[in-house]
Design a protein around this motif. Sequence first.
Motif, PDB file in Angstrom:
ATOM      1  N   GLN A 182       0.839  -1.189   0.000  1.00 20.28           N
ATOM      2  CA  GLN A 182       0.000   0.000   0.000  1.00 20.28           C
ATOM      3  C   GLN A 182       0.884   1.254   0.000  1.00 20.28           C
ATOM      4  OE1 GLN A 182      -2.480   0.643   3.461  1.00 20.28           O
ATOM      5  NE2 GLN A 182      -4.224   0.988   2.101  1.00 20.28           N
ATOM      6  N   TYR A 183       0.463   2.243  -0.777  1.00 23.35           N
ATOM      7  CA  TYR A 183       1.232   3.481  -0.904  1.00 23.35           C
ATOM      8  C   TYR A 183       1.051   4.364   0.337  1.00 23.35           C
ATOM      9  CZ  TYR A 183       2.584   8.120  -2.403  1.00 23.35           C
ATOM     10  OH  TYR A 183       3.169   9.357  -2.463  1.00 23.35           O
ATOM     11  N   VAL A 184       2.150   4.923   0.816  1.00 24.52           N
ATOM     12  CA  VAL A 184       2.097   5.874   1.932  1.00 24.52           C
ATOM     13  C   VAL A 184       2.456   7.260   1.389  1.00 24.52           C
ATOM     14  CG1 VAL A 184       3.067   6.503   4.173  1.00 24.52           C
ATOM     15  CG2 VAL A 184       2.755   4.080   3.578  1.00 24.52           C
ATOM     16  N   PRO A 185       1.517   8.222   1.477  1.00 29.12           N
ATOM     17  CA  PRO A 185       1.784   9.557   0.929  1.00 29.12           C
ATOM     18  C   PRO A 185       3.015  10.218   1.555  1.00 29.12           C
ATOM     19  CG  PRO A 185      -0.545   9.311   1.412  1.00 29.12           C
ATOM     20  CD  PRO A 185       0.145   8.110   1.992  1.00 29.12           C
ATOM     21  N   VAL A 186       3.804  10.878   0.711  1.00 22.89           N
ATOM     22  CA  VAL A 186       4.993  11.608   1.157  1.00 22.89           C
ATOM     23  C   VAL A 186       4.893  13.025   0.618  1.00 22.89           C
ATOM     24  CG1 VAL A 186       7.518  11.727   1.006  1.00 22.89           C
ATOM     25  CG2 VAL A 186       6.382   9.495   1.102  1.00 22.89           C
ATOM     26  N   LYS A 187       5.130  14.003   1.473  1.00 18.26           N
ATOM     27  CA  LYS A 187       5.063  15.408   1.051  1.00 18.26           C
ATOM     28  C   LYS A 187       5.954  15.619  -0.166  1.00 18.26           C
ATOM     29  CE  LYS A 187       6.189  20.006   2.898  1.00 18.26           C
ATOM     30  NZ  LYS A 187       5.204  20.852   2.300  1.00 18.26           N
ATOM     31  N   GLY A 188       5.403  16.251  -1.207  1.00 15.04           N
ATOM     32  CA  GLY A 188       6.189  16.513  -2.414  1.00 15.04           C
ATOM     33  C   GLY A 188       6.073  15.447  -3.487  1.00 15.04           C
ATOM     34  N   ASP A 189       5.587  14.253  -3.123  1.00 15.78           N
ATOM     35  CA  ASP A 189       5.414  13.189  -4.120  1.00 15.78           C
ATOM     36  C   ASP A 189       4.376  13.590  -5.162  1.00 15.78           C
ATOM     37  OD1 ASP A 189       7.211  11.344  -3.199  1.00 15.78           O
ATOM     38  OD2 ASP A 189       5.733   9.805  -2.688  1.00 15.78           O
ATOM     39  N   HIS A 190       4.662  13.308  -6.426  1.00 16.18           N
ATOM     40  CA  HIS A 190       3.689  13.503  -7.499  1.00 16.18           C
ATOM     41  C   HIS A 190       2.958  12.189  -7.704  1.00 16.18           C
ATOM     42  CE1 HIS A 190       6.153  17.033  -8.234  1.00 16.18           C
ATOM     43  NE2 HIS A 190       5.157  17.493  -8.985  1.00 16.18           N
ATOM     44  N   VAL A 191       1.619  12.234  -7.651  1.00 18.54           N
ATOM     45  CA  VAL A 191       0.825  11.011  -7.754  1.00 18.54           C
ATOM     46  C   VAL A 191      -0.361  11.216  -8.685  1.00 18.54           C
ATOM     47  CG1 VAL A 191       1.454  10.187  -5.435  1.00 18.54           C
ATOM     48  CG2 VAL A 191      -0.595  11.604  -5.746  1.00 18.54           C
ATOM     49  N   ILE A 192      -0.957  10.094  -9.088  1.00 18.72           N
ATOM     50  CA  ILE A 192      -2.201  10.126  -9.856  1.00 18.72           C
ATOM     51  C   ILE A 192      -3.312   9.701  -8.909  1.00 18.72           C
ATOM     52  CG2 ILE A 192      -3.496   9.131 -11.772  1.00 18.72           C
ATOM     53  CD1 ILE A 192      -0.800   8.652 -13.194  1.00 18.72           C
ATOM     54  N   GLY A 193      -4.308  10.574  -8.750  1.00 15.35           N
ATOM     55  CA  GLY A 193      -5.447  10.266  -7.887  1.00 15.35           C
ATOM     56  C   GLY A 193      -6.713  10.156  -8.714  1.00 15.35           C
ATOM     57  N   ILE A 194      -7.663   9.389  -8.207  1.00 13.95           N
ATOM     58  CA  ILE A 194      -8.966   9.242  -8.863  1.00 13.95           C
ATOM     59  C   ILE A 194      -9.996   9.963  -7.998  1.00 13.95           C
ATOM     60  CG2 ILE A 194     -10.711   7.605  -9.686  1.00 13.95           C
ATOM     61  CD1 ILE A 194      -8.360   5.475  -9.659  1.00 13.95           C
ATOM     62  N   VAL A 195     -10.734  10.888  -8.614  1.00 11.05           N
ATOM     63  CA  VAL A 195     -11.728  11.658  -7.861  1.00 11.05           C
ATOM     64  C   VAL A 195     -12.871  10.727  -7.452  1.00 11.05           C
ATOM     65  CG1 VAL A 195     -13.327  13.617  -7.915  1.00 11.05           C
ATOM     66  CG2 VAL A 195     -11.124  13.761  -9.127  1.00 11.05           C
ATOM     67  N   THR A 196     -13.138  10.667  -6.137  1.00 17.71           N
ATOM     68  CA  THR A 196     -14.197   9.784  -5.641  1.00 17.71           C
ATOM     69  C   THR A 196     -15.410  10.572  -5.165  1.00 17.71           C
ATOM     70  OG1 THR A 196     -13.186   9.805  -3.451  1.00 17.71           O
ATOM     71  CG2 THR A 196     -12.585   7.989  -4.912  1.00 17.71           C
ATOM     72  N   ALA A 197     -15.218  11.855  -4.814  1.00 24.31           N
ATOM     73  CA  ALA A 197     -16.343  12.644  -4.308  1.00 24.31           C
ATOM     74  C   ALA A 197     -16.035  14.125  -4.411  1.00 24.31           C
ATOM     75  CB  ALA A 197     -16.622  12.284  -2.846  1.00 24.31           C
ATOM     76  N   LYS A 198     -17.121  14.913  -4.484  1.00 27.06           N
ATOM     77  CA  LYS A 198     -17.001  16.365  -4.404  1.00 27.06           C
ATOM     78  C   LYS A 198     -17.724  16.771  -3.126  1.00 27.06           C
ATOM     79  CE  LYS A 198     -17.574  18.593  -8.734  1.00 27.06           C
ATOM     80  NZ  LYS A 198     -18.320  18.770  -9.987  1.00 27.06           N
ATOM     81  N   ALA A 199     -17.026  17.451  -2.235  1.00 25.86           N
ATOM     82  CA  ALA A 199     -17.662  17.858  -0.984  1.00 25.86           C
ATOM     83  C   ALA A 199     -17.391  19.343  -0.778  1.00 25.86           C
ATOM     84  CB  ALA A 199     -17.102  17.044   0.185  1.00 25.86           C
ATOM     85  N   GLY A 200     -18.370  20.169  -1.121  1.00 26.75           N
ATOM     86  CA  GLY A 200     -18.188  21.617  -0.960  1.00 26.75           C
ATOM     87  C   GLY A 200     -17.065  22.112  -1.848  1.00 26.75           C
ATOM     88  N   ASP A 201     -16.047  22.686  -1.228  1.00 24.15           N
ATOM     89  CA  ASP A 201     -14.926  23.267  -1.974  1.00 24.15           C
ATOM     90  C   ASP A 201     -13.793  22.271  -2.178  1.00 24.15           C
ATOM     91  OD1 ASP A 201     -16.366  25.545  -1.941  1.00 24.15           O
ATOM     92  OD2 ASP A 201     -15.223  26.516  -0.343  1.00 24.15           O
ATOM     93  N   VAL A 202     -14.031  21.014  -1.783  1.00 25.11           N
ATOM     94  CA  VAL A 202     -12.936  20.044  -1.765  1.00 25.11           C
ATOM     95  C   VAL A 202     -13.310  18.793  -2.563  1.00 25.11           C
ATOM     96  CG1 VAL A 202     -11.541  18.578  -0.248  1.00 25.11           C
ATOM     97  CG2 VAL A 202     -12.147  20.875   0.483  1.00 25.11           C
ATOM     98  N   PHE A 203     -12.335  18.287  -3.312  1.00 19.41           N
ATOM     99  CA  PHE A 203     -12.483  16.987  -3.971  1.00 19.41           C
ATOM    100  C   PHE A 203     -11.793  15.948  -3.106  1.00 19.41           C
ATOM    101  CE2 PHE A 203     -12.019  20.158  -7.421  1.00 19.41           C
ATOM    102  CZ  PHE A 203     -13.300  20.074  -7.938  1.00 19.41           C
ATOM    103  N   LYS A 204     -12.351  14.742  -3.065  1.00 20.92           N
ATOM    104  CA  LYS A 204     -11.702  13.620  -2.385  1.00 20.92           C
ATOM    105  C   LYS A 204     -11.099  12.726  -3.459  1.00 20.92           C
ATOM    106  CE  LYS A 204     -12.831  14.480   1.884  1.00 20.92           C
ATOM    107  NZ  LYS A 204     -11.763  15.032   2.702  1.00 20.92           N
ATOM    108  N   LEU A 205      -9.864  12.289  -3.233  1.00 18.61           N
ATOM    109  CA  LEU A 205      -9.176  11.477  -4.228  1.00 18.61           C
ATOM    110  C   LEU A 205      -8.656  10.186  -3.630  1.00 18.61           C
ATOM    111  CD1 LEU A 205      -8.796  14.528  -5.307  1.00 18.61           C
ATOM    112  CD2 LEU A 205      -7.040  13.533  -6.703  1.00 18.61           C
TER     113      LEU A 205
END
Length: 168
Positions: free
Chosen positions: A1-24
Amino acid sequence: QYVPVKGDHVIGIVTAKAGDVFKLDVGGSEQASLSYLAFEGATKRNRPNVQVGDLIYGQFLVANKDMEPEMVCIDSSGRSSGMGLIGQDGFLIKVSLGLIRKLLAPKCEIIQELSQLYPFELVLGMNGRIWVKAKTVQQTLIIVNILEACEYMTAEQRKQALAKLSGN
Protein backbone atom coordinates in the motif's frame (compact mmCIF):
# COMPACT_ATOMS: atom_id res chain seq x y z
CA GLN A 1 0.00 0.00 0.00
CA TYR A 2 1.23 3.48 -0.90
CA VAL A 3 2.10 5.87 1.93
CA PRO A 4 1.78 9.56 0.93
CA VAL A 5 4.99 11.61 1.16
CA LYS A 6 5.06 15.41 1.05
CA GLY A 7 6.19 16.51 -2.41
CA ASP A 8 5.41 13.19 -4.12
CA HIS A 9 3.69 13.50 -7.50
CA VAL A 10 0.82 11.01 -7.75
CA ILE A 11 -2.20 10.13 -9.86
CA GLY A 12 -5.45 10.27 -7.89
CA ILE A 13 -8.97 9.24 -8.86
CA VAL A 14 -11.73 11.66 -7.86
CA THR A 15 -14.20 9.78 -5.64
CA ALA A 16 -16.34 12.64 -4.31
CA LYS A 17 -17.00 16.36 -4.40
CA ALA A 18 -17.66 17.86 -0.98
CA GLY A 19 -18.19 21.62 -0.96
CA ASP A 20 -14.93 23.27 -1.97
CA VAL A 21 -12.94 20.04 -1.76
CA PHE A 22 -12.48 16.99 -3.97
CA LYS A 23 -11.70 13.62 -2.39
CA LEU A 24 -9.18 11.48 -4.23
CA ASP A 25 -8.22 7.83 -4.04
CA VAL A 26 -4.42 7.80 -4.18
CA GLY A 27 -3.95 4.13 -3.30
CA GLY A 28 -3.19 4.83 0.36
CA SER A 29 -5.06 3.94 3.53
CA GLU A 30 -7.12 7.13 3.36
CA GLN A 31 -8.33 9.52 0.71
CA ALA A 32 -6.52 12.75 -0.07
CA SER A 33 -8.25 16.11 -0.27
CA LEU A 34 -7.77 18.65 -3.05
CA SER A 35 -9.19 22.18 -2.92
CA TYR A 36 -10.76 23.51 -6.10
CA LEU A 37 -8.51 26.57 -5.60
CA ALA A 38 -5.36 24.41 -5.85
CA PHE A 39 -5.41 24.58 -9.69
CA GLU A 40 -3.66 27.13 -11.91
CA GLY A 41 -5.93 30.12 -12.52
CA ALA A 42 -8.71 28.85 -10.25
CA THR A 43 -10.84 31.42 -8.42
CA LYS A 44 -14.19 31.32 -6.63
CA ARG A 45 -15.84 32.15 -9.97
CA ASN A 46 -13.55 30.15 -12.24
CA ARG A 47 -13.65 26.62 -10.85
CA PRO A 48 -11.95 23.68 -12.56
CA ASN A 49 -14.41 21.30 -14.20
CA VAL A 50 -13.66 18.16 -12.20
CA GLN A 51 -16.06 15.21 -12.05
CA VAL A 52 -16.16 12.04 -9.97
CA GLY A 53 -14.08 9.42 -11.77
CA ASP A 54 -11.65 11.96 -13.26
CA LEU A 55 -7.91 11.38 -12.96
CA ILE A 56 -5.82 14.10 -11.37
CA TYR A 57 -2.04 14.42 -11.42
CA GLY A 58 -0.87 16.43 -8.46
CA GLN A 59 1.54 16.56 -5.57
CA PHE A 60 1.20 16.27 -1.81
CA LEU A 61 1.31 19.54 0.08
CA VAL A 62 0.54 17.86 3.41
CA ALA A 63 1.35 14.24 4.16
CA ASN A 64 1.90 12.99 7.67
CA LYS A 65 0.37 10.35 9.87
CA ASP A 66 -1.66 12.82 11.96
CA MET A 67 -3.42 14.66 9.16
CA GLU A 68 -5.46 13.85 6.07
CA PRO A 69 -3.17 14.00 3.01
CA GLU A 70 -3.74 17.17 1.00
CA MET A 71 -2.91 17.54 -2.69
CA VAL A 72 -2.38 20.53 -4.96
CA CYS A 73 -2.08 20.88 -8.74
CA ILE A 74 0.16 23.96 -8.66
CA ASP A 75 3.79 24.53 -7.73
CA SER A 76 5.02 27.16 -5.26
CA SER A 77 4.70 29.90 -7.90
CA GLY A 78 1.08 29.00 -8.73
CA ARG A 79 1.84 27.31 -12.06
CA SER A 80 0.40 23.95 -13.06
CA SER A 81 3.81 22.57 -14.21
CA GLY A 82 2.07 19.70 -15.98
CA MET A 83 -0.23 18.92 -13.05
CA GLY A 84 -4.01 18.92 -13.14
CA LEU A 85 -6.75 16.97 -14.87
CA ILE A 86 -5.45 14.08 -16.98
CA GLY A 87 -6.98 13.44 -20.42
CA GLN A 88 -10.02 11.18 -20.66
CA ASP A 89 -8.88 8.74 -23.29
CA GLY A 90 -5.76 7.07 -21.98
CA PHE A 91 -5.20 3.93 -19.92
CA LEU A 92 -4.47 3.79 -16.20
CA ILE A 93 -2.39 0.87 -14.94
CA LYS A 94 -0.92 -0.04 -11.58
CA VAL A 95 2.68 -1.21 -11.22
CA SER A 96 5.06 -1.74 -8.32
CA LEU A 97 6.70 1.24 -6.64
CA GLY A 98 10.06 -0.27 -7.64
CA LEU A 99 9.18 -0.10 -11.33
CA ILE A 100 7.95 3.50 -10.95
CA ARG A 101 11.30 4.49 -9.40
CA LYS A 102 13.08 2.82 -12.32
CA LEU A 103 10.91 4.66 -14.87
CA LEU A 104 11.38 8.00 -13.11
CA ALA A 105 15.18 7.70 -13.15
CA PRO A 106 16.85 10.16 -15.52
CA LYS A 107 17.77 8.60 -18.89
CA CYS A 108 15.46 5.63 -18.26
CA GLU A 109 16.25 3.09 -21.01
CA ILE A 110 12.76 1.57 -20.97
CA ILE A 111 11.09 4.88 -21.86
CA GLN A 112 13.76 5.76 -24.44
CA GLU A 113 13.26 2.39 -26.15
CA LEU A 114 9.45 2.66 -26.08
CA SER A 115 9.53 6.16 -27.55
CA GLN A 116 11.25 4.76 -30.63
CA LEU A 117 8.22 2.51 -31.25
CA TYR A 118 5.43 5.13 -31.21
CA PRO A 119 4.84 8.64 -29.92
CA PHE A 120 2.91 8.45 -26.64
CA GLU A 121 2.09 10.44 -23.53
CA LEU A 122 3.00 9.10 -20.12
CA VAL A 123 2.14 10.27 -16.62
CA LEU A 124 4.00 8.50 -13.81
CA GLY A 125 2.70 8.65 -10.24
CA MET A 126 4.93 7.82 -7.28
CA ASN A 127 1.93 5.84 -5.98
CA GLY A 128 2.50 3.17 -8.65
CA ARG A 129 -0.06 4.46 -11.13
CA ILE A 130 0.81 5.09 -14.76
CA TRP A 131 -1.40 6.81 -17.33
CA VAL A 132 -0.55 6.05 -20.97
CA LYS A 133 -1.95 7.37 -24.21
CA ALA A 134 -0.69 6.73 -27.74
CA LYS A 135 -2.27 7.60 -31.11
CA THR A 136 -4.47 4.50 -31.22
CA VAL A 137 -5.95 2.18 -28.60
CA GLN A 138 -3.86 -0.65 -30.06
CA GLN A 139 -0.59 1.29 -29.67
CA THR A 140 -1.62 2.35 -26.17
CA LEU A 141 -2.26 -1.29 -25.19
CA ILE A 142 1.09 -2.42 -26.62
CA ILE A 143 2.90 0.20 -24.52
CA VAL A 144 0.83 -0.74 -21.44
CA ASN A 145 1.71 -4.41 -21.91
CA ILE A 146 5.42 -3.68 -22.26
CA LEU A 147 5.43 -1.42 -19.20
CA GLU A 148 3.68 -4.11 -17.17
CA ALA A 149 6.07 -6.81 -18.44
CA CYS A 150 9.20 -4.70 -17.82
CA GLU A 151 8.95 -5.61 -14.18
CA TYR A 152 9.91 -9.21 -14.93
CA MET A 153 12.19 -8.82 -17.95
CA THR A 154 15.91 -8.35 -18.19
CA ALA A 155 17.13 -5.49 -20.40
CA GLU A 156 18.04 -8.09 -23.04
CA GLN A 157 14.57 -9.71 -23.05
CA ARG A 158 13.00 -6.26 -23.30
CA LYS A 159 15.17 -5.30 -26.28
CA GLN A 160 14.18 -8.55 -28.04
CA ALA A 161 10.46 -7.94 -27.40
CA LEU A 162 10.71 -4.39 -28.71
CA ALA A 163 12.65 -5.52 -31.77
CA LYS A 164 9.84 -8.00 -32.61
CA LEU A 165 7.27 -5.25 -32.32
CA SER A 166 9.12 -2.79 -34.49
CA GLY A 167 9.50 -5.53 -37.11
CA ASN A 168 13.32 -5.76 -36.98
